[in-house]
Scaffold this motif. Structure first.
Motif, PDB file in Angstrom:
ATOM      1  N   GLN A  76       0.761  -1.300   0.033  1.00 23.20           N
ATOM      2  CA  GLN A  76      -0.016  -0.008  -0.074  1.00 23.20           C
ATOM      3  C   GLN A  76       0.880   1.252   0.093  1.00 23.20           C
ATOM      4  O   GLN A  76       0.410   2.279  -0.745  1.00 23.20           O
ATOM      5  CB  GLN A  76      -0.962   0.103   1.163  1.00 23.20           C
ATOM      6  N   LEU A  77       1.973   1.316   0.711  1.00 24.30           N
ATOM      7  CA  LEU A  77       2.831   2.288   0.680  1.00 24.30           C
ATOM      8  C   LEU A  77       3.712   2.714  -0.522  1.00 24.30           C
ATOM      9  O   LEU A  77       3.701   3.608  -1.096  1.00 24.30           O
ATOM     10  CB  LEU A  77       3.919   2.221   1.878  1.00 24.30           C
ATOM     11  N   GLU A  78       3.868   1.530  -1.098  1.00 18.68           N
ATOM     12  CA  GLU A  78       4.507   1.541  -2.553  1.00 18.68           C
ATOM     13  C   GLU A  78       3.563   2.037  -3.555  1.00 18.68           C
ATOM     14  O   GLU A  78       3.995   3.199  -4.419  1.00 18.68           O
ATOM     15  CB  GLU A  78       4.831   0.287  -3.105  1.00 18.68           C
ATOM     16  N   ALA A  79       2.189   1.653  -3.431  1.00 20.24           N
ATOM     17  CA  ALA A  79       1.056   2.064  -4.479  1.00 20.24           C
ATOM     18  C   ALA A  79       1.015   3.525  -3.989  1.00 20.24           C
ATOM     19  O   ALA A  79       0.886   4.270  -4.997  1.00 20.24           O
ATOM     20  CB  ALA A  79       0.122   1.431  -4.143  1.00 20.24           C
ATOM     21  N   GLU A  80       1.014   4.055  -2.981  1.00 16.39           N
ATOM     22  CA  GLU A  80       0.661   5.582  -2.575  1.00 16.39           C
ATOM     23  C   GLU A  80       1.998   6.441  -3.309  1.00 16.39           C
ATOM     24  O   GLU A  80       1.648   7.339  -3.626  1.00 16.39           O
ATOM     25  CB  GLU A  80       0.698   5.759  -1.139  1.00 16.39           C
ATOM     26  N   LEU A 119       3.113   9.664  -9.877  1.00 14.03           N
ATOM     27  CA  LEU A 119       1.953   9.725 -11.125  1.00 14.03           C
ATOM     28  C   LEU A 119       1.583  11.202 -11.257  1.00 14.03           C
ATOM     29  O   LEU A 119       1.516  11.772 -12.262  1.00 14.03           O
ATOM     30  CB  LEU A 119       1.198   8.890 -11.240  1.00 14.03           C
ATOM     31  N   LYS A 120       1.250  11.481 -10.064  1.00 20.28           N
ATOM     32  CA  LYS A 120       0.422  12.990  -9.956  1.00 20.28           C
ATOM     33  C   LYS A 120       1.315  14.028 -10.420  1.00 20.28           C
ATOM     34  O   LYS A 120       1.287  14.920 -10.967  1.00 20.28           O
ATOM     35  CB  LYS A 120      -0.039  13.170  -8.590  1.00 20.28           C
ATOM     36  N   GLU A 121       2.558  13.762  -9.753  1.00 18.74           N
ATOM     37  CA  GLU A 121       3.742  14.824 -10.240  1.00 18.74           C
ATOM     38  C   GLU A 121       4.189  15.048 -11.681  1.00 18.74           C
ATOM     39  O   GLU A 121       4.277  15.971 -12.285  1.00 18.74           O
ATOM     40  CB  GLU A 121       5.109  14.471  -9.334  1.00 18.74           C
ATOM     41  N   GLN A 122       4.391  13.720 -12.072  1.00 13.10           N
ATOM     42  CA  GLN A 122       4.433  13.597 -13.719  1.00 13.10           C
ATOM     43  C   GLN A 122       3.275  14.146 -14.557  1.00 13.10           C
ATOM     44  O   GLN A 122       3.680  14.793 -15.596  1.00 13.10           O
ATOM     45  CB  GLN A 122       4.787  12.118 -14.035  1.00 13.10           C
TER      46      GLN A 122
END
Length: 156
Positions: free
Chosen positions: A53-57, A63-66
Protein backbone atom coordinates in the motif's frame (compact mmCIF):
# COMPACT_ATOMS: atom_id res chain seq x y z
CA UNK A 1 10.88 -9.58 19.49
CA UNK A 2 10.96 -11.41 22.81
CA UNK A 3 14.26 -12.02 24.46
CA UNK A 4 13.90 -15.64 25.56
CA UNK A 5 17.07 -17.57 26.19
CA UNK A 6 17.79 -21.26 26.50
CA UNK A 7 17.37 -21.24 30.29
CA UNK A 8 13.83 -19.80 30.05
CA UNK A 9 12.87 -22.40 27.45
CA UNK A 10 14.21 -25.19 29.67
CA UNK A 11 12.17 -23.93 32.63
CA UNK A 12 9.01 -23.74 30.47
CA UNK A 13 9.61 -27.31 29.28
CA UNK A 14 10.02 -28.65 32.82
CA UNK A 15 6.90 -26.81 34.08
CA UNK A 16 4.90 -28.03 31.07
CA UNK A 17 6.06 -31.60 31.70
CA UNK A 18 5.01 -31.41 35.35
CA UNK A 19 1.64 -29.76 34.64
CA UNK A 20 0.56 -31.66 31.51
CA UNK A 21 2.40 -34.89 31.96
CA UNK A 22 4.42 -36.87 29.43
CA UNK A 23 1.34 -38.03 27.48
CA UNK A 24 -0.20 -34.65 26.68
CA UNK A 25 2.99 -32.54 26.41
CA UNK A 26 3.83 -33.44 22.72
CA UNK A 27 0.28 -32.70 21.61
CA UNK A 28 0.29 -29.34 23.47
CA UNK A 29 3.71 -28.43 22.01
CA UNK A 30 2.44 -29.22 18.49
CA UNK A 31 -0.69 -27.10 19.03
CA UNK A 32 1.38 -24.18 20.37
CA UNK A 33 3.73 -24.47 17.37
CA UNK A 34 0.78 -24.36 14.93
CA UNK A 35 -0.67 -21.28 16.65
CA UNK A 36 2.70 -19.51 16.62
CA UNK A 37 3.10 -20.33 12.91
CA UNK A 38 -0.36 -18.95 12.10
CA UNK A 39 0.37 -15.77 14.03
CA UNK A 40 3.70 -15.30 12.24
CA UNK A 41 2.07 -15.82 8.83
CA UNK A 42 -0.69 -13.34 9.67
CA UNK A 43 1.77 -10.71 10.85
CA UNK A 44 4.01 -11.14 7.78
CA UNK A 45 0.96 -10.93 5.50
CA UNK A 46 -0.07 -7.68 7.16
CA UNK A 47 3.45 -6.32 6.77
CA UNK A 48 3.46 -7.21 3.05
CA UNK A 49 0.05 -5.58 2.57
CA UNK A 50 1.13 -2.40 4.35
CA UNK A 51 4.36 -2.17 2.35
CA UNK A 52 2.50 -2.72 -0.94
CA UNK A 53 0.00 0.00 0.00
CA UNK A 54 2.87 2.37 0.79
CA UNK A 55 4.53 1.61 -2.55
CA UNK A 56 1.23 2.14 -4.36
CA UNK A 57 0.79 5.49 -2.64
CA UNK A 58 4.33 6.51 -3.62
CA UNK A 59 3.60 5.54 -7.24
CA UNK A 60 0.36 7.55 -7.19
CA UNK A 61 2.27 10.55 -5.87
CA UNK A 62 4.94 10.22 -8.58
CA UNK A 63 2.26 9.81 -11.24
CA UNK A 64 0.50 12.94 -10.04
CA UNK A 65 3.79 14.89 -10.16
CA UNK A 66 4.55 13.64 -13.68
CA UNK A 67 1.01 14.51 -14.80
CA UNK A 68 1.37 18.05 -13.48
CA UNK A 69 4.76 18.42 -15.23
CA UNK A 70 3.23 17.14 -18.46
CA UNK A 71 0.30 19.54 -18.16
CA UNK A 72 2.70 22.45 -17.59
CA UNK A 73 4.79 21.44 -20.62
CA UNK A 74 1.68 21.11 -22.76
CA UNK A 75 0.41 24.53 -21.69
CA UNK A 76 3.82 26.07 -22.36
CA UNK A 77 3.98 24.47 -25.83
CA UNK A 78 0.46 25.65 -26.58
CA UNK A 79 1.35 29.21 -25.59
CA UNK A 80 4.50 29.06 -27.72
CA UNK A 81 2.59 27.83 -30.76
CA UNK A 82 -0.06 30.50 -30.28
CA UNK A 83 2.59 33.19 -29.93
CA UNK A 84 4.26 31.99 -33.13
CA UNK A 85 0.93 31.82 -35.00
CA UNK A 86 -0.15 35.37 -34.03
CA UNK A 87 2.36 37.20 -36.27
CA UNK A 88 1.37 35.02 -39.25
CA UNK A 89 -2.33 35.60 -38.64
CA UNK A 90 -1.87 39.38 -38.51
CA UNK A 91 0.52 39.54 -41.50
CA UNK A 92 -1.58 37.49 -43.95
CA UNK A 93 -3.80 39.58 -46.23
CA UNK A 94 -7.50 39.34 -45.69
CA UNK A 95 -9.76 37.42 -48.03
CA UNK A 96 -11.41 40.63 -49.20
CA UNK A 97 -8.16 42.03 -50.57
CA UNK A 98 -7.60 38.72 -52.40
CA UNK A 99 -11.03 39.02 -54.01
CA UNK A 100 -10.22 42.41 -55.37
CA UNK A 101 -6.81 41.31 -56.62
CA UNK A 102 -7.80 37.98 -58.25
CA UNK A 103 -11.54 37.65 -58.95
CA UNK A 104 -11.11 34.51 -61.14
CA UNK A 105 -9.31 32.60 -58.43
CA UNK A 106 -11.83 33.46 -55.71
CA UNK A 107 -14.72 31.92 -57.62
CA UNK A 108 -12.92 28.57 -57.82
CA UNK A 109 -11.90 28.42 -54.17
CA UNK A 110 -13.79 26.32 -51.66
CA UNK A 111 -14.63 27.37 -48.05
CA UNK A 112 -11.81 25.12 -46.85
CA UNK A 113 -9.33 27.68 -48.23
CA UNK A 114 -10.13 30.03 -45.33
CA UNK A 115 -7.50 28.20 -43.28
CA UNK A 116 -4.23 30.04 -42.63
CA UNK A 117 -1.40 29.30 -45.07
CA UNK A 118 0.50 26.14 -44.42
CA UNK A 119 4.07 26.39 -43.16
CA UNK A 120 6.87 25.87 -45.64
CA UNK A 121 7.94 22.63 -43.93
CA UNK A 122 4.49 21.08 -44.47
CA UNK A 123 4.43 22.14 -48.11
CA UNK A 124 7.90 20.66 -48.60
CA UNK A 125 6.81 17.38 -47.01
CA UNK A 126 3.81 17.19 -49.33
CA UNK A 127 5.99 17.87 -52.36
CA UNK A 128 8.44 15.16 -51.34
CA UNK A 129 5.63 12.69 -50.75
CA UNK A 130 4.11 13.33 -54.17
CA UNK A 131 7.52 13.06 -55.82
CA UNK A 132 8.22 9.72 -54.16
CA UNK A 133 4.95 8.15 -55.34
CA UNK A 134 5.37 6.11 -58.53
CA UNK A 135 4.10 7.75 -61.69
CA UNK A 136 0.71 6.36 -62.60
CA UNK A 137 -0.13 5.86 -66.27
CA UNK A 138 -2.42 8.37 -67.91
CA UNK A 139 -6.08 7.49 -68.04
CA UNK A 140 -5.95 6.66 -71.78
CA UNK A 141 -2.95 4.37 -71.50
CA UNK A 142 -3.17 0.78 -70.39
CA UNK A 143 -0.31 -0.64 -68.40
CA UNK A 144 1.61 -3.34 -70.22
CA UNK A 145 0.82 -6.86 -69.01
CA UNK A 146 3.50 -8.73 -67.09
CA UNK A 147 5.84 -11.06 -68.97
CA UNK A 148 4.05 -14.12 -67.59
CA UNK A 149 0.79 -13.05 -69.19
CA UNK A 150 2.52 -12.62 -72.55
CA UNK A 151 3.94 -16.15 -72.33
CA UNK A 152 0.52 -17.58 -71.44
CA UNK A 153 -1.11 -15.75 -74.35
CA UNK A 154 1.57 -16.99 -76.78
CA UNK A 155 1.21 -20.61 -75.66
CA UNK A 156 -2.53 -20.65 -76.39
Amino acid sequence: MFDIGFLELLILGVVGLLVLGPERLPKAARTVGLWVGKIKRTVSGMQREISSQLEAEELRQKLKEQQSKLDESLDRAKRDVESIAKPYASSTPSRHSDERAEPDRVADESPADDAPPRPAAARLDDALASAQQPDEPASGERPSPPDDDKKDAASR
